[in-house]
Design a protein around this motif. Structure first.
Motif, PDB file in Angstrom:
ATOM      1  N   GLY A  15       3.351  10.290  78.532  1.00 48.75           N
ATOM      2  CA  GLY A  15       4.678  10.509  79.093  1.00 48.75           C
ATOM      3  C   GLY A  15       5.357  11.723  78.484  1.00 48.75           C
ATOM      4  N   LEU A  16       5.245  11.885  77.181  1.00 51.01           N
ATOM      5  CA  LEU A  16       5.833  13.055  76.527  1.00 51.01           C
ATOM      6  C   LEU A  16       5.155  14.345  76.986  1.00 51.01           C
ATOM      7  CD1 LEU A  16       6.379  11.752  72.890  1.00 51.01           C
ATOM      8  CD2 LEU A  16       8.120  12.317  74.586  1.00 51.01           C
ATOM      9  N   ARG A  23       8.965  20.165  82.290  1.00 54.35           N
ATOM     10  CA  ARG A  23      10.288  20.546  81.787  1.00 54.35           C
ATOM     11  C   ARG A  23      11.362  19.514  82.124  1.00 54.35           C
ATOM     12  NH1 ARG A  23      10.525  27.034  82.825  1.00 54.35           N
ATOM     13  NH2 ARG A  23       8.834  27.544  81.429  1.00 54.35           N
ATOM     14  N   VAL A  24      11.004  18.239  81.972  1.00 58.10           N
ATOM     15  CA  VAL A  24      11.943  17.142  82.181  1.00 58.10           C
ATOM     16  C   VAL A  24      12.397  16.649  80.810  1.00 58.10           C
ATOM     17  CG1 VAL A  24      12.153  14.765  83.035  1.00 58.10           C
ATOM     18  CG2 VAL A  24      10.913  16.463  84.368  1.00 58.10           C
ATOM     19  N   ASN A  25      13.686  16.384  80.683  1.00 55.32           N
ATOM     20  CA  ASN A  25      14.220  15.858  79.436  1.00 55.32           C
ATOM     21  C   ASN A  25      13.625  14.463  79.198  1.00 55.32           C
ATOM     22  OD1 ASN A  25      15.740  14.801  77.356  1.00 55.32           O
ATOM     23  ND2 ASN A  25      17.680  15.588  78.145  1.00 55.32           N
ATOM     24  N   PRO A  26      12.939  14.229  78.060  1.00 51.36           N
ATOM     25  CA  PRO A  26      12.331  12.920  77.797  1.00 51.36           C
ATOM     26  C   PRO A  26      13.345  11.778  77.773  1.00 51.36           C
ATOM     27  CG  PRO A  26      11.481  14.541  76.262  1.00 51.36           C
ATOM     28  CD  PRO A  26      12.593  15.195  77.014  1.00 51.36           C
ATOM     29  N   VAL A  27      14.569  12.044  77.322  1.00 49.90           N
ATOM     30  CA  VAL A  27      15.594  10.990  77.289  1.00 49.90           C
ATOM     31  C   VAL A  27      15.964  10.581  78.713  1.00 49.90           C
ATOM     32  CG1 VAL A  27      17.949  10.423  76.578  1.00 49.90           C
ATOM     33  CG2 VAL A  27      16.463  11.740  75.058  1.00 49.90           C
ATOM     34  N   ASP A  28      16.124  11.564  79.596  1.00 50.43           N
ATOM     35  CA  ASP A  28      16.430  11.257  80.992  1.00 50.43           C
ATOM     36  C   ASP A  28      15.275  10.516  81.658  1.00 50.43           C
ATOM     37  OD1 ASP A  28      18.896  12.451  80.775  1.00 50.43           O
ATOM     38  OD2 ASP A  28      18.233  14.364  81.623  1.00 50.43           O
ATOM     39  N   SER A  32      15.505   6.779  83.226  1.00 50.61           N
ATOM     40  CA  SER A  32      15.117   6.511  84.610  1.00 50.61           C
ATOM     41  C   SER A  32      14.007   5.469  84.684  1.00 50.61           C
ATOM     42  CB  SER A  32      14.656   7.799  85.286  1.00 50.61           C
ATOM     43  OG  SER A  32      15.722   8.708  85.339  1.00 50.61           O
ATOM     44  N   THR A  33      13.073   5.523  83.753  1.00 47.12           N
ATOM     45  CA  THR A  33      12.003   4.535  83.712  1.00 47.12           C
ATOM     46  C   THR A  33      12.559   3.141  83.439  1.00 47.12           C
ATOM     47  OG1 THR A  33      10.444   6.203  82.954  1.00 47.12           O
ATOM     48  CG2 THR A  33       9.824   3.906  82.602  1.00 47.12           C
ATOM     49  N   GLY A  34      13.523   3.050  82.528  1.00 44.08           N
ATOM     50  CA  GLY A  34      14.165   1.765  82.255  1.00 44.08           C
ATOM     51  C   GLY A  34      14.872   1.222  83.471  1.00 44.08           C
ATOM     52  N   GLN A  35      15.552   2.097  84.211  1.00 43.24           N
ATOM     53  CA  GLN A  35      16.212   1.659  85.436  1.00 43.24           C
ATOM     54  C   GLN A  35      15.191   1.168  86.449  1.00 43.24           C
ATOM     55  OE1 GLN A  35      18.426   5.102  86.645  1.00 43.24           O
ATOM     56  NE2 GLN A  35      20.266   4.469  85.541  1.00 43.24           N
ATOM     57  N   LEU A  36      14.076   1.867  86.542  1.00 40.78           N
ATOM     58  CA  LEU A  36      13.037   1.464  87.477  1.00 40.78           C
ATOM     59  C   LEU A  36      12.458   0.100  87.113  1.00 40.78           C
ATOM     60  CD1 LEU A  36      11.258   2.247  89.883  1.00 40.78           C
ATOM     61  CD2 LEU A  36       9.700   3.299  88.259  1.00 40.78           C
ATOM     62  N   LEU A  37      12.212  -0.143  85.842  1.00 40.48           N
ATOM     63  CA  LEU A  37      11.653  -1.420  85.412  1.00 40.48           C
ATOM     64  C   LEU A  37      12.627  -2.572  85.600  1.00 40.48           C
ATOM     65  CD1 LEU A  37       9.738  -0.327  82.188  1.00 40.48           C
ATOM     66  CD2 LEU A  37       8.786  -0.890  84.433  1.00 40.48           C
TER      67      LEU A  37
END
Length: 59
Positions: A15-16, A23-28, A32-37
């Motif tokens: 993922g990192l 060039r995606v912010n890892p925190v974002d 987003s992954t948490g929201q998806l889960l």
């Protein structure tokens, strides 16, 4: 639970690396992954950034 640890060991670096490559912010991405889960069938959530907004609907 024993299967989760090896999967996490492989998923976190992948993922990192994907975040760095795109060039995606890892925190974002993590947020987003948490929201998806957490999404349940029929739920909707949005992902917003500078380039626009995306609505994701889970059915």
């Amino acid at each position: 639970m024993a299967l989760a640890s090896p999967l996490l060991v492989m998923a976190v670096p992948a993922g990192l690396a994907a975040c760095l490559a795109t060039r995606v912010n890892p925190v974002d991405a993590l947020r987003s992954t948490g929201q998806l889960l957490q999404a349940l069938p029929g739920a909707e959530f949005t992902v917003e950034d500078e380039s626009g907004t995306t609505l994701i609907r889970v059915e």
